[in-house]
Design a protein around this motif. Structure first.
Motif, mmCIF file in Angstrom:
data_model
loop_
_atom_site.group_PDB
_atom_site.id
_atom_site.type_symbol
_atom_site.label_atom_id
_atom_site.label_comp_id
_atom_site.label_asym_id
_atom_site.label_seq_id
_atom_site.Cartn_x
_atom_site.Cartn_y
_atom_site.Cartn_z
ATOM 1 N N CYS A 1 0.842 -1.190 0.000
ATOM 2 C CA CYS A 1 0.000 0.000 0.000
ATOM 3 C C CYS A 1 0.879 1.242 0.000
ATOM 4 N N GLU A 2 0.244 2.378 -0.213
ATOM 5 C CA GLU A 2 0.948 3.653 -0.163
ATOM 6 C C GLU A 2 0.314 4.613 0.820
ATOM 7 N N ASP A 3 -0.947 4.337 1.199
ATOM 8 C CA ASP A 3 -1.696 5.251 2.053
ATOM 9 C C ASP A 3 -2.631 4.450 2.960
ATOM 10 N N HIS A 4 -2.933 4.970 4.145
ATOM 11 C CA HIS A 4 -3.813 4.283 5.096
ATOM 12 C C HIS A 4 -5.165 3.939 4.477
ATOM 13 N N ARG A 5 -5.684 4.796 3.603
ATOM 14 C CA ARG A 5 -7.014 4.589 3.018
ATOM 15 C C ARG A 5 -7.079 3.362 2.133
ATOM 16 N N GLU A 6 -5.930 2.808 1.743
ATOM 17 C CA GLU A 6 -5.904 1.640 0.864
ATOM 18 C C GLU A 6 -6.073 0.336 1.622
ATOM 19 N N CYS A 7 -6.125 0.368 2.937
ATOM 20 C CA CYS A 7 -6.161 -0.845 3.749
ATOM 21 C C CYS A 7 -7.489 -1.006 4.496
ATOM 22 N N LEU A 8 -7.913 -2.265 4.639
ATOM 23 C CA LEU A 8 -9.112 -2.552 5.432
ATOM 24 C C LEU A 8 -8.947 -2.048 6.859
ATOM 25 N N SER A 9 -7.740 -2.192 7.394
ATOM 26 C CA SER A 9 -7.467 -1.769 8.770
ATOM 27 C C SER A 9 -7.250 -0.265 8.882
ATOM 28 N N ASN A 10 -7.160 0.402 7.721
ATOM 29 C CA ASN A 10 -6.844 1.832 7.684
ATOM 30 C C ASN A 10 -5.458 2.087 8.296
ATOM 31 N N CYS A 11 -4.537 1.143 8.043
ATOM 32 C CA CYS A 11 -3.201 1.203 8.633
ATOM 33 C C CYS A 11 -2.174 0.725 7.601
ATOM 34 N N CYS A 12 -1.399 1.647 7.036
ATOM 35 C CA CYS A 12 -0.388 1.337 6.024
ATOM 36 C C CYS A 12 0.965 1.829 6.537
ATOM 37 N N THR B 1 5.522 0.832 7.114
ATOM 38 C CA THR B 1 6.657 -0.010 6.749
ATOM 39 C C THR B 1 6.758 -1.135 7.767
ATOM 40 N N ASN B 2 7.270 -2.300 7.337
ATOM 41 C CA ASN B 2 7.420 -3.399 8.289
ATOM 42 C C ASN B 2 8.818 -4.000 8.255
ATOM 43 N N SER B 3 9.774 -3.233 7.706
ATOM 44 C CA SER B 3 11.171 -3.656 7.697
ATOM 45 C C SER B 3 12.024 -2.442 7.324
ATOM 46 N N VAL B 4 13.318 -2.654 7.169
ATOM 47 C CA VAL B 4 14.207 -1.575 6.760
ATOM 48 C C VAL B 4 13.820 -1.095 5.363
ATOM 49 N N ASN B 5 13.247 -1.988 4.569
ATOM 50 C CA ASN B 5 12.764 -1.656 3.231
ATOM 51 C C ASN B 5 11.696 -0.566 3.340
ATOM 52 N N PRO B 6 11.757 0.491 2.536
ATOM 53 C CA PRO B 6 10.774 1.568 2.651
ATOM 54 C C PRO B 6 9.373 1.205 2.144
ATOM 55 N N GLN B 7 9.208 0.027 1.517
ATOM 56 C CA GLN B 7 7.891 -0.394 1.027
ATOM 57 C C GLN B 7 6.911 -0.490 2.191
ATOM 58 N N LYS B 8 5.690 0.011 1.985
ATOM 59 C CA LYS B 8 4.669 -0.036 3.029
ATOM 60 C C LYS B 8 3.692 -1.179 2.776
ATOM 61 N N PHE B 9 3.126 -1.709 3.867
ATOM 62 C CA PHE B 9 2.161 -2.797 3.785
ATOM 63 C C PHE B 9 1.004 -2.548 4.743
ATOM 64 N N CYS B 10 -0.148 -3.129 4.416
ATOM 65 C CA CYS B 10 -1.309 -3.045 5.296
ATOM 66 C C CYS B 10 -1.035 -3.901 6.535
ATOM 67 N N THR B 11 -1.230 -3.334 7.703
ATOM 68 C CA THR B 11 -1.026 -4.058 8.955
ATOM 69 C C THR B 11 -2.219 -3.807 9.877
ATOM 70 N N PRO B 12 -2.468 -4.736 10.799
ATOM 71 C CA PRO B 12 -3.569 -4.501 11.749
ATOM 72 C C PRO B 12 -3.193 -3.419 12.753
ATOM 73 N N LYS B 13 -4.199 -2.775 13.308
ATOM 74 C CA LYS B 13 -3.961 -1.776 14.352
ATOM 75 C C LYS B 13 -3.756 -2.492 15.681
ATOM 76 N N THR B 14 -3.168 -1.793 16.634
ATOM 77 C CA THR B 14 -2.973 -2.345 17.972
ATOM 78 C C THR B 14 -4.317 -2.378 18.701
ATOM 79 N N ILE B 15 -4.342 -2.974 19.890
ATOM 80 C CA ILE B 15 -5.586 -3.013 20.662
ATOM 81 C C ILE B 15 -6.030 -1.618 21.073
#
Length: 150
Positions: free
Chosen positions: A31-42, A44-58
Motif C-alpha cells: 500500500c501507499e496510504d492508510h485509506r488503501e487498507c481494510l485496517s486503515n493502517c499502512c 513499513t514493516n522492515s528496513v525496506n521503505p515499502q509499506k504494507f497493510c497491517t492490523p492496528k494495535t488493541i
C-alpha cells in the motif's frame, strides 16, 4: 461548439462511475496510504521503505516497524527499545537495549582514551595527568573512588 469542450470531461466521469471500486488491501498487501487498507493502517514493516497493510494495535494505533537491537539508527524513535546510541569508537549509532531500570545508557570510552569531559569516560573520570598533557579517561582511585590523578 462550447459543449464540445465538456465532452472529454463527461466521458471521464462516466468511465470513473462504470469502473468497479478499488478493493481495500488486507493484512500484508502492499500500500501507499492508510485509506488503501481494510485496517486503515499502512506502514513499513522492515528496513525496506515499502509499506504494507497491517492490523492496528488493541489501542487502535498504527505502529510502524521499528529496528531491533544491532540495526543502524539515527534516532531513538527508529528502535524497538527506543534507544539509539554509539557502541564503540565508530561514529555510527545502533539500536541498543535499555537497562533493567529502563535507561538508555550511551557507550563511554575506556580508560586511557582521550576525552573532553567526564561523561565521555566509562569511569566518568576525565583529567589531565600533567599541565601539558591532553585529557584522558582514567580509573577512579582511592577509598571513596574519586577522580584523582594517578
Amino acid at each position: 461548439m462550447a459543449g464540445l469542450g465538456r465532452m472529454p470531461l463527461l466521458l471521464l466521469l462516466l468511465l470513473l462511475l462504470l469502473l468497479p471500486p478499488r478493493a481495500l488491501g488486507g493484512t500484508g498487501e502492499a500500500c501507499e496510504d492508510h485509506r488503501e487498507c481494510l485496517s486503515n493502517c499502512c506502514v513499513t514493516n522492515s528496513v525496506n521503505p515499502q509499506k504494507f497493510c497491517t492490523p492496528k494495535t488493541i489501542f487502535q494505533k498504527c505502529l510502524p516497524w521499528r529496528r531491533p537491537r544491532g540495526h543502524a539508527c539515527k534516532s531513538h524513535t527508529q528502535c524497538q527499545s527506543s534507544c539509539c546510541t554509539r557502541n564503540s569508537h565508530s561514529p555510527e549509532w545502533f539500536c541498543t537495549p535499555k537497562t533493567i531500570f529502563l535507561q538508555c545508557v550511551p557507550w563511554r570510552k575506556p580508560d586511557g582514551d582521550f576525552c573532553e569531559r567526564h561523561d565521555d569516560c566509562h569511569s566518568r573520570c576525565c583529567i589531565r595527568l600533567s599541565e601539558v598533557s591532553p585529557y584522558r579517561c582514567i580509573p577512579r582511585t582511592g577509598l571513596l573512588a574519586q577522580c584523582l590523578p594517578l
